[in-house]
Write a protein that holds these residues in place. Structure first.
Motif, PDB file in Angstrom:
ATOM      1  N   ARG A  71       0.858  -1.191   0.000  1.00 41.74           N
ATOM      2  CA  ARG A  71       0.000   0.000   0.000  1.00 41.74           C
ATOM      3  C   ARG A  71       0.885   1.228   0.000  1.00 41.74           C
ATOM      4  NH1 ARG A  71      -4.897   2.698   1.927  1.00 41.74           N
ATOM      5  NH2 ARG A  71      -4.154   3.662   0.010  1.00 41.74           N
ATOM      6  N   SER A  72       0.425   2.286  -0.606  1.00 43.30           N
ATOM      7  CA  SER A  72       1.144   3.556  -0.506  1.00 43.30           C
ATOM      8  C   SER A  72       0.991   4.094   0.910  1.00 43.30           C
ATOM      9  CB  SER A  72       0.554   4.562  -1.488  1.00 43.30           C
ATOM     10  OG  SER A  72       0.757   4.113  -2.806  1.00 43.30           O
ATOM     11  N   VAL A  73       2.039   4.771   1.384  1.00 37.70           N
ATOM     12  CA  VAL A  73       1.986   5.385   2.716  1.00 37.70           C
ATOM     13  C   VAL A  73       2.281   6.874   2.553  1.00 37.70           C
ATOM     14  CG1 VAL A  73       2.849   5.336   5.081  1.00 37.70           C
ATOM     15  CG2 VAL A  73       2.842   3.229   3.724  1.00 37.70           C
ATOM     16  N   ALA A  84       6.271   4.337   1.162  1.00 43.33           N
ATOM     17  CA  ALA A  84       6.512   5.261   0.042  1.00 43.33           C
ATOM     18  C   ALA A  84       5.179   5.581  -0.604  1.00 43.33           C
ATOM     19  CB  ALA A  84       7.437   4.611  -0.980  1.00 43.33           C
ATOM     20  N   THR A  85       5.132   6.719  -1.292  1.00 38.95           N
ATOM     21  CA  THR A  85       3.936   7.005  -2.089  1.00 38.95           C
ATOM     22  C   THR A  85       4.346   7.758  -3.348  1.00 38.95           C
ATOM     23  OG1 THR A  85       1.638   7.733  -1.955  1.00 38.95           O
ATOM     24  CG2 THR A  85       3.248   9.216  -1.038  1.00 38.95           C
ATOM     25  N   TRP A  86       3.580   7.575  -4.394  1.00 39.47           N
ATOM     26  CA  TRP A  86       3.887   8.146  -5.706  1.00 39.47           C
ATOM     27  C   TRP A  86       3.072   9.411  -5.848  1.00 39.47           C
ATOM     28  CZ3 TRP A  86       3.530   4.545 -10.620  1.00 39.47           C
ATOM     29  CH2 TRP A  86       3.860   5.281 -11.771  1.00 39.47           C
ATOM     30  N   LEU A  87       3.759  10.555  -5.833  1.00 37.91           N
ATOM     31  CA  LEU A  87       3.062  11.840  -5.870  1.00 37.91           C
ATOM     32  C   LEU A  87       3.395  12.617  -7.142  1.00 37.91           C
ATOM     33  CD1 LEU A  87       3.677  13.120  -2.224  1.00 37.91           C
ATOM     34  CD2 LEU A  87       1.655  11.943  -3.101  1.00 37.91           C
ATOM     35  N   SER A  88       2.511  13.567  -7.430  1.00 36.28           N
ATOM     36  CA  SER A  88       2.791  14.540  -8.496  1.00 36.28           C
ATOM     37  C   SER A  88       2.481  15.919  -7.900  1.00 36.28           C
ATOM     38  CB  SER A  88       1.928  14.238  -9.726  1.00 36.28           C
ATOM     39  OG  SER A  88       0.563  14.155  -9.355  1.00 36.28           O
ATOM     40  N   GLY A  89       1.354  16.499  -8.283  1.00 38.48           N
ATOM     41  CA  GLY A  89       0.939  17.791  -7.714  1.00 38.48           C
ATOM     42  C   GLY A  89       1.600  18.966  -8.407  1.00 38.48           C
ATOM     43  N   VAL A 131       8.303  15.428 -14.858  1.00 39.37           N
ATOM     44  CA  VAL A 131       8.371  14.679 -13.597  1.00 39.37           C
ATOM     45  C   VAL A 131       7.427  13.481 -13.717  1.00 39.37           C
ATOM     46  CG1 VAL A 131       7.837  14.738 -11.138  1.00 39.37           C
ATOM     47  CG2 VAL A 131       9.017  16.669 -12.198  1.00 39.37           C
ATOM     48  N   ALA A 132       7.994  12.287 -13.603  1.00 34.90           N
ATOM     49  CA  ALA A 132       7.158  11.075 -13.626  1.00 34.90           C
ATOM     50  C   ALA A 132       6.605  10.796 -12.236  1.00 34.90           C
ATOM     51  CB  ALA A 132       7.973   9.883 -14.108  1.00 34.90           C
ATOM     52  N   GLY A 133       7.375  11.127 -11.210  1.00 33.46           N
ATOM     53  CA  GLY A 133       6.900  10.890  -9.849  1.00 33.46           C
ATOM     54  C   GLY A 133       7.794  11.542  -8.816  1.00 33.46           C
TER      55      GLY A 133
END
Ligand SMILES: Cc1cc2nc3c(=O)[nH]c(=O)nc-3n(C[C@H](O)[C@H](O)[C@H](O)COP(=O)(O)O)c2cc1C
Length: 218
Positions: A36-38, A162-167, A187-189
Protein backbone atom coordinates in the motif's frame (compact mmCIF):
# COMPACT_ATOMS: atom_id res chain seq x y z
CA UNK A 1 0.82 -20.30 -12.66
CA UNK A 2 4.07 -20.13 -10.68
CA UNK A 3 6.51 -17.35 -11.47
CA UNK A 4 10.15 -18.27 -11.85
CA UNK A 5 12.30 -16.84 -9.10
CA UNK A 6 15.00 -14.51 -10.49
CA UNK A 7 17.64 -17.23 -10.29
CA UNK A 8 15.52 -20.28 -11.02
CA UNK A 9 16.98 -20.88 -14.47
CA UNK A 10 20.55 -19.62 -14.39
CA UNK A 11 23.27 -18.19 -12.18
CA UNK A 12 24.45 -19.14 -8.75
CA UNK A 13 20.96 -20.06 -7.54
CA UNK A 14 20.32 -22.52 -10.39
CA UNK A 15 20.83 -25.54 -8.12
CA UNK A 16 18.38 -24.21 -5.52
CA UNK A 17 15.72 -26.73 -4.50
CA UNK A 18 12.31 -26.06 -6.10
CA UNK A 19 10.71 -25.60 -2.66
CA UNK A 20 12.96 -22.58 -2.01
CA UNK A 21 11.88 -21.06 -5.30
CA UNK A 22 8.25 -21.56 -4.31
CA UNK A 23 8.89 -19.86 -0.98
CA UNK A 24 10.54 -16.89 -2.70
CA UNK A 25 7.63 -16.59 -5.09
CA UNK A 26 5.13 -16.76 -2.24
CA UNK A 27 6.90 -13.90 -0.46
CA UNK A 28 7.05 -11.81 -3.59
CA UNK A 29 3.40 -12.42 -4.41
CA UNK A 30 2.41 -11.69 -0.80
CA UNK A 31 4.25 -8.36 -0.97
CA UNK A 32 2.58 -7.42 -4.24
CA UNK A 33 -0.82 -8.43 -2.89
CA UNK A 34 -0.47 -6.38 0.32
CA UNK A 35 1.61 -3.36 -0.75
CA UNK A 36 0.00 0.00 0.00
CA UNK A 37 1.14 3.56 -0.51
CA UNK A 38 1.99 5.38 2.72
CA UNK A 39 1.49 9.15 2.72
CA UNK A 40 4.57 11.19 3.76
CA UNK A 41 2.68 12.38 6.85
CA UNK A 42 2.90 8.79 8.13
CA UNK A 43 6.65 8.53 7.46
CA UNK A 44 9.62 9.43 9.64
CA UNK A 45 13.34 8.83 10.18
CA UNK A 46 15.24 6.66 9.71
CA UNK A 47 15.32 6.53 5.96
CA UNK A 48 17.17 3.97 3.88
CA UNK A 49 20.95 3.75 4.41
CA UNK A 50 23.35 4.63 1.57
CA UNK A 51 23.63 0.93 0.65
CA UNK A 52 19.86 0.54 0.71
CA UNK A 53 19.42 3.63 -1.46
CA UNK A 54 21.86 2.22 -4.02
CA UNK A 55 19.92 -1.05 -3.97
CA UNK A 56 16.56 0.71 -4.31
CA UNK A 57 17.75 2.77 -7.26
CA UNK A 58 19.36 -0.21 -8.99
CA UNK A 59 16.08 -2.10 -8.73
CA UNK A 60 14.13 0.99 -9.81
CA UNK A 61 16.10 1.19 -13.05
CA UNK A 62 15.80 -2.52 -13.79
CA UNK A 63 12.76 -1.97 -15.98
CA UNK A 64 11.68 -2.84 -19.49
CA UNK A 65 13.15 -0.14 -21.73
CA UNK A 66 12.46 -0.53 -25.47
CA UNK A 67 15.64 0.30 -27.38
CA UNK A 68 17.65 0.59 -24.13
CA UNK A 69 17.33 4.38 -24.33
CA UNK A 70 17.26 4.86 -20.53
CA UNK A 71 14.65 7.58 -21.01
CA UNK A 72 14.57 8.58 -17.35
CA UNK A 73 16.80 9.90 -14.62
CA UNK A 74 16.59 10.23 -10.86
CA UNK A 75 17.08 13.18 -8.51
CA UNK A 76 17.58 12.47 -4.79
CA UNK A 77 16.57 14.93 -2.08
CA UNK A 78 17.88 14.02 1.37
CA UNK A 79 19.36 15.47 4.54
CA UNK A 80 19.16 19.21 5.11
CA UNK A 81 18.50 19.94 1.43
CA UNK A 82 14.94 18.63 1.94
CA UNK A 83 14.00 21.57 4.11
CA UNK A 84 15.71 24.00 1.78
CA UNK A 85 13.94 22.65 -1.30
CA UNK A 86 10.57 22.42 0.51
CA UNK A 87 10.92 26.05 1.60
CA UNK A 88 11.93 27.30 -1.84
CA UNK A 89 9.08 25.41 -3.51
CA UNK A 90 6.64 26.81 -0.95
CA UNK A 91 7.85 30.37 -1.66
CA UNK A 92 7.50 29.83 -5.40
CA UNK A 93 3.97 28.53 -4.88
CA UNK A 94 3.05 31.54 -2.73
CA UNK A 95 4.45 33.99 -5.26
CA UNK A 96 2.23 32.52 -7.94
CA UNK A 97 -0.91 31.74 -5.94
CA UNK A 98 -1.22 33.62 -2.64
CA UNK A 99 -2.67 36.85 -4.06
CA UNK A 100 -5.65 34.99 -5.56
CA UNK A 101 -6.65 32.57 -2.78
CA UNK A 102 -4.68 33.12 0.45
CA UNK A 103 -6.42 30.37 2.49
CA UNK A 104 -6.06 27.68 -0.17
CA UNK A 105 -2.46 28.77 -0.78
CA UNK A 106 -1.65 28.38 2.91
CA UNK A 107 -2.95 24.81 2.96
CA UNK A 108 -1.09 23.93 -0.23
CA UNK A 109 2.14 25.40 1.14
CA UNK A 110 1.85 23.31 4.31
CA UNK A 111 1.37 20.20 2.16
CA UNK A 112 4.39 21.00 -0.04
CA UNK A 113 6.62 21.58 2.99
CA UNK A 114 5.31 18.45 4.74
CA UNK A 115 6.32 16.16 1.86
CA UNK A 116 9.96 17.20 2.19
CA UNK A 117 10.00 17.59 5.98
CA UNK A 118 8.44 14.27 6.96
CA UNK A 119 10.11 11.79 4.62
CA UNK A 120 13.86 11.26 5.11
CA UNK A 121 14.33 10.59 1.40
CA UNK A 122 12.48 12.01 -1.59
CA UNK A 123 13.18 10.44 -4.97
CA UNK A 124 12.19 12.39 -8.05
CA UNK A 125 11.86 10.25 -11.16
CA UNK A 126 12.23 12.33 -14.31
CA UNK A 127 11.02 11.20 -17.72
CA UNK A 128 13.51 12.23 -20.43
CA UNK A 129 11.56 10.87 -23.39
CA UNK A 130 12.93 11.89 -26.78
CA UNK A 131 10.19 12.51 -29.36
CA UNK A 132 12.76 12.16 -32.16
CA UNK A 133 14.00 8.73 -31.02
CA UNK A 134 13.13 5.61 -33.03
CA UNK A 135 11.08 4.26 -30.10
CA UNK A 136 7.65 5.92 -29.66
CA UNK A 137 7.66 8.59 -26.97
CA UNK A 138 4.71 6.91 -25.24
CA UNK A 139 6.77 3.77 -24.64
CA UNK A 140 9.58 5.84 -23.15
CA UNK A 141 7.10 7.51 -20.80
CA UNK A 142 5.71 4.12 -19.77
CA UNK A 143 9.24 2.99 -18.93
CA UNK A 144 9.60 5.97 -16.56
CA UNK A 145 6.34 4.91 -14.91
CA UNK A 146 7.82 1.44 -14.48
CA UNK A 147 10.83 3.00 -12.71
CA UNK A 148 8.44 4.65 -10.25
CA UNK A 149 6.56 1.43 -9.60
CA UNK A 150 9.72 -0.66 -9.19
CA UNK A 151 10.98 1.88 -6.69
CA UNK A 152 7.70 1.73 -4.76
CA UNK A 153 7.80 -2.07 -4.65
CA UNK A 154 11.49 -2.21 -3.69
CA UNK A 155 10.95 0.33 -0.89
CA UNK A 156 8.09 -1.80 0.39
CA UNK A 157 10.22 -4.97 0.20
CA UNK A 158 12.91 -3.26 2.32
CA UNK A 159 10.23 -2.44 4.90
CA UNK A 160 9.87 1.28 4.10
CA UNK A 161 6.77 3.26 3.25
CA UNK A 162 6.51 5.26 0.04
CA UNK A 163 3.94 7.01 -2.09
CA UNK A 164 3.89 8.15 -5.71
CA UNK A 165 3.06 11.84 -5.87
CA UNK A 166 2.79 14.54 -8.50
CA UNK A 167 0.94 17.79 -7.71
CA UNK A 168 1.83 21.40 -8.41
CA UNK A 169 5.60 20.87 -8.12
CA UNK A 170 5.50 18.34 -10.97
CA UNK A 171 4.05 20.79 -13.47
CA UNK A 172 4.74 24.40 -12.56
CA UNK A 173 7.64 25.89 -14.60
CA UNK A 174 9.16 27.71 -11.56
CA UNK A 175 8.97 24.50 -9.48
CA UNK A 176 10.55 22.47 -12.28
CA UNK A 177 13.46 24.92 -12.42
CA UNK A 178 13.95 24.55 -8.65
CA UNK A 179 13.91 20.76 -8.98
CA UNK A 180 16.52 21.05 -11.78
CA UNK A 181 14.18 19.42 -14.28
CA UNK A 182 15.33 20.51 -17.74
CA UNK A 183 13.19 21.82 -20.60
CA UNK A 184 11.62 18.88 -22.44
CA UNK A 185 11.76 16.62 -19.37
CA UNK A 186 8.74 15.75 -17.22
CA UNK A 187 8.37 14.68 -13.60
CA UNK A 188 7.16 11.07 -13.63
CA UNK A 189 6.90 10.89 -9.85
CA UNK A 190 7.89 12.51 -6.59
CA UNK A 191 8.33 9.58 -4.21
CA UNK A 192 8.91 10.20 -0.49
CA UNK A 193 10.37 7.17 1.32
CA UNK A 194 10.81 6.55 5.04
CA UNK A 195 10.00 4.47 8.09
CA UNK A 196 6.28 3.85 8.53
CA UNK A 197 4.92 5.35 11.75
CA UNK A 198 1.31 4.53 11.02
CA UNK A 199 0.08 1.96 8.54
CA UNK A 200 -2.82 2.98 6.31
CA UNK A 201 -5.97 0.90 6.07
CA UNK A 202 -6.66 -1.03 2.90
CA UNK A 203 -8.61 0.83 0.23
CA UNK A 204 -11.17 -0.50 -2.22
CA UNK A 205 -9.47 -2.30 -5.09
CA UNK A 206 -10.55 -2.58 -8.73
CA UNK A 207 -12.89 -5.36 -9.67
CA UNK A 208 -11.69 -7.83 -12.31
CA UNK A 209 -15.25 -8.01 -13.64
CA UNK A 210 -15.33 -4.29 -14.36
CA UNK A 211 -11.83 -3.87 -15.70
CA UNK A 212 -11.11 -7.09 -17.60
CA UNK A 213 -12.67 -8.41 -20.76
CA UNK A 214 -11.78 -11.43 -22.82
CA UNK A 215 -11.46 -10.68 -26.48
CA UNK A 216 -13.94 -12.67 -28.56
CA UNK A 217 -16.19 -13.55 -25.61
CA UNK A 218 -19.85 -12.64 -25.91
C1 LIG B 1 1.39 9.48 -11.53
C2 LIG B 1 0.70 9.51 -10.20
C3 LIG B 1 0.63 10.69 -9.48
C4 LIG B 1 -0.01 10.75 -8.25
N1 LIG B 1 -0.05 11.92 -7.56
C5 LIG B 1 -0.65 11.97 -6.36
C6 LIG B 1 -0.65 13.18 -5.62
O1 LIG B 1 -0.08 14.18 -6.01
N2 LIG B 1 -1.32 13.18 -4.43
C7 LIG B 1 -1.95 12.05 -3.96
O2 LIG B 1 -2.52 12.11 -2.87
N3 LIG B 1 -1.94 10.89 -4.63
C8 LIG B 1 -1.31 10.82 -5.82
N4 LIG B 1 -1.30 9.65 -6.52
C9 LIG B 1 -2.00 8.47 -5.96
C10 LIG B 1 -1.17 7.72 -4.93
O3 LIG B 1 0.15 7.52 -5.33
C11 LIG B 1 -1.74 6.32 -4.66
O4 LIG B 1 -2.25 5.81 -5.86
C12 LIG B 1 -2.83 6.30 -3.64
O5 LIG B 1 -2.38 6.90 -2.49
C13 LIG B 1 -3.25 4.85 -3.32
O6 LIG B 1 -2.16 4.05 -3.34
P1 LIG B 1 -2.05 2.45 -3.20
O7 LIG B 1 -3.09 1.84 -4.03
O8 LIG B 1 -0.66 2.20 -3.74
O9 LIG B 1 -2.14 2.10 -1.78
C14 LIG B 1 -0.63 9.58 -7.74
C15 LIG B 1 -0.54 8.37 -8.45
C16 LIG B 1 0.10 8.34 -9.68
C17 LIG B 1 0.18 7.03 -10.42
Amino acid sequence: MMLDSPDAKAGPGAERAPRDAELLNAQLLGLLERRRSVTPLRLAEPGPSADEIARLLTIAMRVPDHGALEPWRIILVQGSTREELGGRLANAFLEANAPREPAAADLAVRKIKAVFAAAPLVVIVVSCADAAARIPEWEQVLSAGAVCMNLMTAASALGYGATWLSGWASYDPAALRLLSVRPGEKVAGIIPIGTIVERPQERARPSLEKRVTTWGAA
